[in-house]
Structures are given as structure tokens and as C-alpha cells.
Design an enzyme around this catalytic site. Structure first.
Site, PDB file in Angstrom:
ATOM      1  N   LYS A 287      26.427 -52.745  77.069  1.00  0.00           N
ATOM      2  CA  LYS A 287      25.270 -53.456  77.444  1.00  0.00           C
ATOM      3  C   LYS A 287      25.186 -53.911  75.746  1.00  0.00           C
ATOM      4  CE  LYS A 287      21.686 -51.443  80.524  1.00  0.00           C
ATOM      5  NZ  LYS A 287      21.858 -52.376  81.827  1.00  0.00           N
ATOM      6  N   ARG A 361      23.439 -47.378  91.337  1.00  0.00           N
ATOM      7  CA  ARG A 361      23.630 -47.484  93.155  1.00  0.00           C
ATOM      8  C   ARG A 361      24.086 -46.117  93.168  1.00  0.00           C
ATOM      9  NH1 ARG A 361      25.500 -53.578  92.699  1.00  0.00           N
ATOM     10  NH2 ARG A 361      24.237 -53.454  90.813  1.00  0.00           N
TER      11      ARG A 361
END
Ligand code: BES
Ligand code: MN
Ligand code: ZN
Length: 508
Positions: A287, A361
Site C-alpha cells: 500500500k 477475501r
């Protein structure tokens, strides 16, 4: 915060701070009117003189009011009667919570009035919400292992709700609100702790200790247990982490079989699955630096599940609930999963990991498959899953996705009841195409558009065996900027949902 119900009339109630309701431009509700009369109309004179602001949540503090036993009186505006409803009611109680957290008084009492119930709401609902809101208002970050010590203790730790009469249902409602706030405080503490302290092992310890305290079962799976099971999607995320991962399973059995009815049938539990990424750096798909500290909040779904177990266990809720928290960091390392790596999930479906930052996920899909073994009545997963959800909905509602319309409607209603709302987004088949991979059954990302939906579409492939809902809490689990901190959401919604389910079962 300790909340009780008392039936002494407000004007004679001995307390440091007496809280009285008012409406904009309207006669005082009965509970306040008796105090107004005892003080020779002083309250209504001040209100007529415009001393109390017009808005819901405006307050006016008075000291040493003649004819009244309380040391201080706080008038609180519930807003204009023509637009009265849940929202101004909550604003009024939020203001009351702030006042209780800041006052120099030793104790406080709130004159509770039927005339201030929002349309369609009953006293039990109001007491549950009110006791939760005021107790939550007193939250401050002070877990045992936190570094920042809060030297000055202010505010009351005891509040009474003054009612014309008490009964079991109302006492229980107050206890429920208190237990919800206590669950929220735990969830907030876990969220606010740095990821150096709030590790997967720490989450497992907290769950384990709760299980000990309240006598429910907690299983903790470690890396080799997960390897044996074949949770390679989860393990693909954990690979780069020095902190060892945990897969936490809590089993609360409150729904005792009815012996006299001779039924041996086990009830189908509600299963809650909470994302427990204790820090999300993005992994190799690192990130950007700005605000990366906030990725310590990436375990807030898991924290809401652990917190709500505290709530339901403290209330001895008559319902079976399973809580699953897959917990790991997502870190870059020489051993980390790379973009392009292909893994086989616990379900057998293969996944091409195109972006290691779409890690939520990957841990959730194995947890959703694991949940099948409990033969769930329904499964709800809770996850700070996508920045796209925040772009779509802002920070007001959490995103809701579901494969079952009834479950979606039930959750939506409980969200309204709890003041912890959801907004449903579509899960249409067409979105599945976006997850196509040339090398595996699916990719873990779906391209530029509709990121909250493609994430949910990914999860839905692992949730076929039961009724399923997914809550994307990326926008609601914490606040940024000056008010930075965990909100405890969506614990109020989850608690409201479980309480209503337990109630419905009792009625059978
Ligand atoms: N934990 C983040 C989601 C997130 C980001 C929540 C910012 C709140 C604020 C999640 O793991 C993530 O990184 N999602 C990616 C998915 C993308 C790579 C497809 C995102 O939202 O950018
Ligand atoms: Mn991520
Ligand atoms: Zn994440």
C-alpha cells in the site's frame, strides 16, 4: 457504566445530575413538567426565553434549582415535534452520553418519558438503545496493555433511568444495552490497539479468556492445523508474516434442547465470520504510505465478532452462535505470496492471486468453507473488505450483500433498530465474469469498477451451502482524523439481530 431503573419521582430524586427531556417550541413532556412545577415554572421560562438551543441534542445545564432534590438539572432538546423520530432521539441521547462522560457530578438520573418515544418504538427498545448509547459515550481507550494512561477520571459511572414503574422486561432491556456497550468497548479496544500488541495470538488469547470466563468453547487452530486442513488461501496471506496466524473458533451454545419435549434435534447455529487482518500492509502489492497506520483496524470485523460473544454470553442469550475469526498479518517478505501465485482454497477451487492486497477475501473464503461443518441457519461475514465500499457509500451505512432476500431484509431492519444501518448492493451473476482467470478457477480481483461488489461476488462462490450475508464495514468500523478511533460497529446491529432471533425462538 452501571445502569438501573428507579421509580422515585424526578423532582424528589437525589442525584448529582438530573436529565430532563424537552422539545423545541413545545410544552414540556410530563416527566419534565413535574420538575417545572416544583421549581415554580423556572424551566419553561428559560426555554421560552430561548436559553435552550433549537436542535435535537442541544442542552442547558442549571445548578441548584429551587424545589428540586437534584444538585444539577440538564435540559436536553429532542428537537422539533414535527420531525421527531429515531434520528433526533439518538442525537438527544448521544448528547446525554457526552454530558454524563464530562460532568463533575457523582451520579446521574435520566427522567424517561413515554412522550419522548419515537413513533413506533416501545419503552424496552428505548431503554436498550439509551443504556447502550450512554454507556458507549463513556468509552475511553484504556485496555490493560495500552501505553497511553488516562490520568484524570471524570464523568459518572452510575446512571438511573427514572420510570413510572419497572418490570422484568424493562430491567432486561437496560441490561441488554449495557452488555452491548461492554461488547463494543472490547471491540473498540482491540481495534485501537497497535498491531504490535493486537496480534493474531492476542486475538486468540482474548477469545480464549472470554470462553473461560463465560464457559463457552474456543478452538484455536495454528499454522500446522491449517496446513493439514488445506486452508491454502488463508495461508497464502499468512506466508509473509512473522507473527504466527490463528484461526479462532468460538462456540456459544445458549439454545438448550427442550428436554420435556423429547426433541434431540440440535438447532442450526448462526455463524458469524469476522476478518482478522491485524495489519494490512498490502503485502508484496504494498500500500502507499499515507494513513497506513489505519490498517491496524483491518481486524475490526473479527473484533466485532469477539465483542458480540461477550455481549451474548453475558446475557446468557438462548441461541446457538458460532464465531470464526481467521487472524493474520498481511506483510511483505521474501517468503510472501507474489502476484501471479496460484493457490487451492479449502473448498478445492483454485485462485490466481493477482493482487496480494486483496487478502481479506482469501482468508474469508477458507473460513466460509470451514463454516459448512456447522450446518448453519445462516452465515454472516463481517469485513473491512474494500476501499471501494467507502467510495460507494461513504461512512454512514455498512455495505450489505446477500444470497437470501429474507436474511437481507432482516439485517436491514435490525440495522435501523440499532441505529447501525446497512445498505444493500447487488450481487448479480454478471459480476462473476469480472473474476475470470486464464490459470485458475478465479482471480482474486475484478478490475477497476465495482470493487465492493466483485469482492462480494468472489466470496459468494464459497458460500453456496447456506443462507449468507456479507457486511463490508470498511467505511464504518473506524473514524479518521481528529476523531480517529474504532466505532465498535457493526456490533450494535449484530447484537440486535441475535437478540431478535433469540426472542423469536422463545416464542415458538
Ligand atoms: N483492508 C483493505 C480495505 C480497506 C482499504 C478498508 C482502505 C478501509 C480503507 C483491503 O484488504 C484492501 O486492501 N482492499 C483493496 C482491494 C483491491 C486490491 C482489489 C482495496 O480496497 O483497495
Ligand atoms: Mn488489503
Ligand atoms: Zn485488508
Amino acid at each position: 457504566m452501571e445502569s438501573t431503573i428507579k421509580t422515585t419521582p424526578p423532582e424528589r430524586f437525589r442525584t448529582g445530575l438530573l436529565i430532563l427531556p424537552a422539545f423545541t417550541g413545545n410544552p414540556l413532556p410530563p416527566a419534565s413538567l413535574v420538575v417545572d412545577e416544583a421549581s415554580q415554572g423556572k424551566l419553561s421560562r428559560l426555554i421560552s426565553g430561548g436559553e435552550l438551543g433549537d436542535k435535537a441534542g442541544s442542552t442547558l445545564l442549571l445548578h441548584g434549582l429551587d424545589g428540586v432534590a437534584a444538585e444539577r438539572v440538564l435540559l436536553v432538546n429532542f428537537g422539533p415535534p414535527d420531525v421527531f423520530g429515531d434520528k433526533p432521539w439518538r442525537e438527544a441521547f448521544t448528547a446525554i452520553g457526552k454530558a454524563l462522560a464530562a460532568t463533575a457530578a457523582k451520579d446521574a438520573a435520566i427522567a424517561f418519558d413515554e412522550a419522548t418515544l419515537p413513533p413506533g418504538r416501545d419503552t424496552a427498545w428505548a431503554l436498550r438503545q439509551a443504556s447502550r448509547i450512554v454507556a458507549d459515550g463513556a468509552y475511553h481507550f484504556a485496555p490493560a496493555r495500552a501505553e497511553k494512561k488516562h490520568p484524570k477520571k471524570h464523568g459518572v459511572d452510575k446512571v438511573a433511568f427514572i420510570l413510572p414503574a419497572a418490570d422484568k422486561t424493562l430491567e432486561e432491556a437496560v441490561r441488554q444495552g449495557q452488555a452491548i456497550a461492554e461488547g463494543m468497548a472490547l471491540a473498540k479496544d482491540l481495534g485501537n490497539l497497535g498491531a504490535n500488541i493486537c496480534t493474531p495470538a492476542h486475538l486468540a488469547d482474548v477469545a480464549h479468556d472470554l470462553g473461560k470466563q463465560y464457559k463457552f468453547e474456543v478452538d484455536i487452530l495454528e499454522r500446522d492445523d491449517m496446513e493439514k486442513l488445506g486452508m491454502d488461501a488463508f495461508l497464502a496471506v499468512a506466508r509473509g508474516a512473522k507473527q504466527s496466524p490463528r484461526f479462532i473458533v468460538m462456540r456459544y451454545q445458549g439454545d438448550k434442547p427442550h428436554k420435556n419435549k423429547g426433541s434431540k434435534a440440535k438447532s442450526h447455529p448462526v455463524v458469524l465470520v469476522g476478518k482478522g487482518i491485524t495489519f494490512d500492509s498490502g503485502g508484496i502489492s504494498l500500500k502507499p504510505g499515507a494513513d497506513m497506520d489505519e490498517m491496524k483496524y483491518d481486524m475490526c470485523g473479527g473484533a466485532s465478532v469477539i465483542g458480540v460473544f461477550k455481549t451474548i454470553a453475558a446475557l446468557a442469550l438462548p441461541l446457538d452462535v458460532i464465531g470464526i475469526v481467521p487472524a493474520t498479518e498481511n506483510m511483505p517478505d521474501g517468503n510472501s505470496t507474489r502476484p501471479g501465485d496460484i493457490v487451492r482454497s479449502l473448498s478445492g477451487q483454485t485462485i490466481e492471486i493477482l493482487n496480494t492486497d486483496a487478502e481479506g477475501r482469501l482468508i474469508l473464503c477458507d473460513a466460509l468453507t470451514y463454516a459448512e461443518r456447522f450446518k448453519p441457519a445462516c452465515v454472516i461475514d463481517i469485513a473491512t473488505l474494500t476501499g471501494a465500499c467507502v467510495v460507494a457509500l461513504g461512512k454512514i451505512p455498512s455495505g450489505l450483500f446477500a444470497t437470501d432476500d429474507e436474511l437481507a431484509d432482516e439485517l436491514t431492519q435490525r440495522g435501523i433498530d440499532a441505529g447501525d444501518r446497512l445498505w444493500r448492493l447487488p450481487l448479480w451473476e454478471e459480476y462473476q465474469d469480472l473474476l475470470k482467470s486464464n490459470f485458475a478457477d478465479m482471480a482474486n480481483i475484478g478490475g477497476r469498477y465495482g470493487g465492493a461488489i466483485t469482492a462480494a461476488a468472489f466470496l459468494s462462490r464459497f458460500a453456496k451451502a447456506y443462507k449468507w450475508a456479507h457486511l463490508d464495514i470498511a467505511g464504518t468500523a473506524w473514524l479518521s482524523g481528529e476523531a480517529k478511533g474504532s466505532t465498535g460497529r457493526p456490533l450494535p446491529l449484530l447484537a440486535e439481530f441475535l437478540l431478535a432471533r433469540a426472542n423469536a425462538r422463545k416464542q415458538h
